[in-house]
Design a protein around this motif. Structure first.
Motif, PDB file in Angstrom:
ATOM      1  N   THR A   1       0.855  -1.187   0.000  1.00  0.00           N
ATOM      2  CA  THR A   1       0.000   0.000   0.000  1.00  0.00           C
ATOM      3  C   THR A   1       0.892   1.239   0.000  1.00  0.00           C
TER       4      THR A   1
ATOM      5  N   ALA B   1     -14.585  -1.491  -4.285  1.00  0.00           N
ATOM      6  CA  ALA B   1     -14.751  -1.853  -5.689  1.00  0.00           C
ATOM      7  C   ALA B   1     -13.418  -2.036  -6.408  1.00  0.00           C
ATOM      8  N   ASP B   2     -12.467  -1.139  -6.145  1.00  0.00           N
ATOM      9  CA  ASP B   2     -11.244  -1.131  -6.957  1.00  0.00           C
ATOM     10  C   ASP B   2      -9.975  -1.438  -6.173  1.00  0.00           C
TER      11      ASP B   2
ATOM     12  N   SER C   1     -14.927   3.126  -3.321  1.00  0.00           N
ATOM     13  CA  SER C   1     -13.868   2.876  -4.303  1.00  0.00           C
ATOM     14  C   SER C   1     -12.852   1.870  -3.741  1.00  0.00           C
TER      15      SER C   1
ATOM     16  N   ARG D   1      -6.161   6.358  -6.591  1.00  0.00           N
ATOM     17  CA  ARG D   1      -6.428   7.247  -7.728  1.00  0.00           C
ATOM     18  C   ARG D   1      -7.524   8.255  -7.380  1.00  0.00           C
ATOM     19  N   THR D   2      -8.627   7.763  -6.783  1.00  0.00           N
ATOM     20  CA  THR D   2      -9.724   8.655  -6.396  1.00  0.00           C
ATOM     21  C   THR D   2      -9.242   9.699  -5.393  1.00  0.00           C
TER      22      THR D   2
ATOM     23  N   TYR E   1      -6.897  -0.964  -3.278  1.00  0.00           N
ATOM     24  CA  TYR E   1      -6.078   0.166  -2.847  1.00  0.00           C
ATOM     25  C   TYR E   1      -5.684   1.076  -4.007  1.00  0.00           C
ATOM     26  N   ASP E   2      -5.348   0.479  -5.143  1.00  0.00           N
ATOM     27  CA  ASP E   2      -4.876   1.300  -6.256  1.00  0.00           C
ATOM     28  C   ASP E   2      -5.975   2.226  -6.771  1.00  0.00           C
ATOM     29  N   GLY E   3      -7.195   1.684  -6.858  1.00  0.00           N
ATOM     30  CA  GLY E   3      -8.320   2.513  -7.293  1.00  0.00           C
ATOM     31  C   GLY E   3      -8.615   3.595  -6.280  1.00  0.00           C
ATOM     32  N   PHE E   4      -8.570   3.198  -5.009  1.00  0.00           N
ATOM     33  CA  PHE E   4      -8.781   4.152  -3.932  1.00  0.00           C
ATOM     34  C   PHE E   4      -7.760   5.281  -4.021  1.00  0.00           C
TER      35      PHE E   4
END
Ligand code: ADP
Ligand code: ZN
Ligand code: ZN
Length: 750
Positions: free
Chosen positions: A364, A616-617, A613, A624-625, A619-622
């Motif tokens: 992370t 759904a996505d 997020s 980005r958001t 850590y990486d998606g989180f």
């Protein structure tokens, strides 16, 4: 070399300049290398300082200049890349150079202990004997004399050799560096440093192989790499392979880890894999142990130096590689005491100054690190799969608004715990608050227990019968009734102790372990707690941040995150990042065997976009958001943030200083930059009201009303303003003695 007229010496004092000294009387012509310790007169005292260079002339009147009393080292204790790093740090963090240098040396050395153990006994290695038979070392007659002397005795003490040959200490060290002699500590015999791996390790999978090949291809130059892989994806194995290569080149490796106590498995794997002695440096060492470990690294005896944040300053012979494991971990930041720094950021600078690669490993990564990777400053190496056969855990939310709750534990969570216990699984409960309850409240008059020293709220420690301040450490007895009106008081909210108590009541007879800073007070406590979980004796582990690190519990099948909302709504702009890291790390600890893990997150805001997020996505998606949000709000890494802190005896004095600093910090009109003073007014308002902890302050953990934060979108600007504030001649002394400090979190390596 010409005779130096003067030597510049840095002393451990809150002053921003070196002092000028005349050469020592006994050997005035002898050059002194920068990084050498010297004893000097200072007023009526004799102090130990470090030479940082020579000077032709001084501002000080010649009759006031005094000579150096004694040169303590034959070889500098701080080498040129290290001095460059420390100068950079003093400049970047706006901290007096003397205190920065002091932070880099063990206490014993600051007090004058020898850099090499005099009681050390030396033996010739087989390689040394072979070299001597070939007539080596040819161009170093003193080294040859010393080598022959060591060979002709079974072992020789450094003291005896020093008596026989002048300057022998440097020769000993040079021979040790070449691997021709090895140190044998008195009372214990140690094998000569062997650097070949004792165990081969695994055949690497494709991604691991690619990572090792990429870093391995440019071992002789600086490069920063982000090794991004979930827990269990084989990052440690990559470190081990790279370290093996570096050792094979006769160089050494520096490994930084968050907390040794929490990562005994990692230390164990390094010990198992390499016969080379390991120097281990962490905060639990005595001064003596720290000195010994430092000496082993300095003498080149230990080729692997493994330690926590301050080990970023450890000496290393022919440094070849730096690894920062769990680089996102908050413990790499030194945020107490005088000199505050980020060991991860300094490690990157050290690698750069030393011309070696650095590997930052994490499941992370910190947002700053991800940002640096996407900006091309760091090269990202991904390990996308788990090596061990394990399924990714299932993440679910529990809505705290619609479920019944007992001491903070919701009914669905209680049911899930029962279900996993019935299925012979273990359960991990995470709550980031130690103690029994965060507040003591009077139900009649509304009184809450506040700290008399800092105005933070006092935490209830039921078992100890105390109220404790987690902010400043103050401690008071637990009152039986309200000190204001005499009515009954009750603890409000949850801490780990209260959860432990409740769980014991809900699941009678089920053994529970608690892991937090109150539960582990001495060496071995963590290991004992972990052992109870590992053996399967304990079934439930309740803990703070500590449980998210290091250890794997293959039999843990359920993780309950007690409260996500602190992370979502904190005023600290890094809180969401930390929440996501915690959830992912804690989830990664679970279900590593053949059983899939389940992670339940309790929240009052199940529709929060960040939680969504994350689910759904991942850590990486989180990330980005959340990075988009940071960019919109102009938080780091999209801006620079500097804090100007002051602590003074009275609120008025601190206020005066911060107000003056604020005036100086107004953006220079000619500069094209936007500069904001964050919450300065609010913090100062709080401060005048009795230095209350400002809940509006964006400083991590709040600033206790004593800081002012300056934000700028122009990197030079922050430096400019706090320099202006702190370096103006009439402010300098006062700022220095008050210990005002500035720090600009953000990416180094500009
Ligand atoms: P991380 O540091 O990313 O958590 P580790 O390096 O500890 O991952 O690897 C996780 C587990 O997988 C360890 O038990 C390790 O011994 C094993 N492992 C690592 N690499 C391999 C490999 N290439 N083949 C087989 N097992 C491996
Ligand atoms: Zn009351
Ligand atoms: Zn306090």
């Amino acid at each position: 070399m010409n005779r130096a007229a003067l030597w510049r010496v840095v002393l451990d004092m809150p002053l921003r300049r070196p002092f000028d000294y005349l050469p020592p009387k006994d050997d005035p012509g002898k050059p002194i290398m920068p990084g050498t310790r010297v004893r000097v007169p200072f007023g009526r005292q004799r102090l130990i300082g470090v030479v940082v260079g020579a000077a032709a002339s001084s501002d000080i009147a010649p009759e006031r200049l005094r000579p150096i009393l004694e040169v303590l080292d034959a070889e500098p204790v701080l080498d040129p890349p290290m001095l460059a790093l420390l100068n950079w740090a003093a400049d970047y963090y706006h901290h007096p150079i003397g205190e920065v240098l002091a932070a880099a040396l063990p206490k014993a050395l600051r007090l004058g202990a020898a850099a090499a153990a005099l009681s050390t006994r030396w033996v010739a290695s087989p390689a040394g004997r072979a070299a001597a038979a070939d007539g080596e070392p040819r161009r170093a007659p003193q080294q040859r004399r010393v080598l022959l002397q060591v060979m002709h005795n079974e072992s020789c003490s450094a003291r005896d050799i020093a008596a026989l040959f002048p300057g022998a200490r440097a020769a000993l060290r040079a021979l040790a560096r070449r691997g021709w002699i090895a140190a044998l500590e008195e009372g214990r015999t140690r094998p000569a440093p062997r650097t070949a791996p004792t165990a081969q390790g695994f055949a690497l999978n494709e991604e691991q192989h690619a990572a090792v090949a990429t870093v391995g291809a440019s071992l002789q130059q600086f490069g920063a790499y982000l090794l991004h892989g979930i827990t269990g994806s084989g990052k440690t194995e990559v470190y081990l392979h790279l370290v093996a290569r570096v050792l094979a080149q006769g160089r050494s490796a520096l490994i930084l880890v968050p907390e040794i106590g929490l990562t005994p498995q990692l230390v164990g794997r390094f010990r198992e894999r390499f016969a080379a002695p390991l120097a281990v440096l962490h905060s639990g060492l005595t001064d003596r142990e720290r000195l010994d470990a430092w000496r082993e690294a300095f003498a080149g005896d230990a080729r692997i130096v493994l330690g926590t944040r301050s080990a970023v300053f450890a000496p290393a012979h022919a440094l070849g590689l730096i690894v920062v494991d769990e680089e996102h971990d908050a413990s790499f930041k030194q945020h107490e005491g005088g000199f505050r720094y980020s060991a991860r950021d300094l490690a990157v600078v050290r690698a750069q100054r030393s011309g070696v690669p650095i590997v930052l490993g994490s499941a992370t990564p910190a947002f700053e690190t991800l940002f640096n990777a996407s900006a091309g400053r760091y090269q990202r190496l991904a390990l996308p799969r788990r090596t061990a056969q394990a399924q990714a855990p299932h993440l679910g939310l529990i809505d705290l608004r619609v479920n019944a709750v007992q001491a903070g534990i919701s009914t669905p969570a209680i049911d899930a715990i029962q279900r996993h216990l019935n299925a012979a699984g273990q359960v991990l409960i995470f709550l980031n608050r130690r103690g029994y309850a965060p507040t003591l409240l009077c139900t009649a008059c509304g009184w809450t227990a506040a700290c008399a020293q800092c105005d933070a709220r006092l935490t209830v420690h039921q078992a100890a019968g105390r109220l404790r301040c987690h902010h400043c450490g103050a401690d008071a007895p637990l009152p039986a009734s309200c000190p204001q009106c005499g009515f009954a008081v009750r603890p409000v909210g949850q801490g780990t102790q209260r959860i432990e108590e409740k769980l014991a009541e809900l699941f009678p007879g089920v053994p529970i372990v608690r892991l937090d800073r109150d539960a582990v007070r001495k060496r071995g406590d963590i290991e004992a707690a972990m052992q109870r979980m590992a053996s399967g004796e304990a079934r439930i582990l309740v803990g703070t941040q500590m449980v998210t690190k290091g250890h794997d519990f293959p039999n843990v099948t359920l993780v309950v995150v007690m409260n996500a909302d602190q992370g979502l709504f904190s005023t600290d702009f890094r809180a969401p990042e930390r929440l996501a890291q915690t959830i992912v790390q804690v989830a990664g600890r679970a279900g590593r065997g053949d059983r899939p893990g389940e992670v339940l997150i309790q929240t009052e805001f199940p529709d929060h976009p960040l939680l969504r997020s994350l689910l759904a996505d991942g850590y990486d998606g989180f990330a980005r958001t959340a990075l988009v949000e940071r960019e919109q709000a102009a938080w780091p890494p999209f801006s620079r943030l500097a804090a100007v802190r002051d602590s003074a005896k009275s609120a008025a004095a601190a206020l005066e200083f911060l107000t003056a600093a604020r005036e100086l910090a107004r953006p220079p009109p000619t500069r094209n930059c936007s500069l904001k003073l964050l919450t300065a007014a609010r913090c100062i308002a709080f401060l005048t009201a009795g230095s209350a902890r400002s809940s509006n302050c964006p400083a991590p953990g709040g600033c206790a009303g004593r800081s002012m934060w300056i934000r700028s979108n122009y990197s030079e600007c922050a430096a400019l303003v706090d320099c202006a504030a702190l370096h103006r001649p009439d402010n300098r002394r006062e700022a220095a003695t008050r210990g005002a400090s500035a720090q600009r979190p953000g990416a180094p390596g500009r």
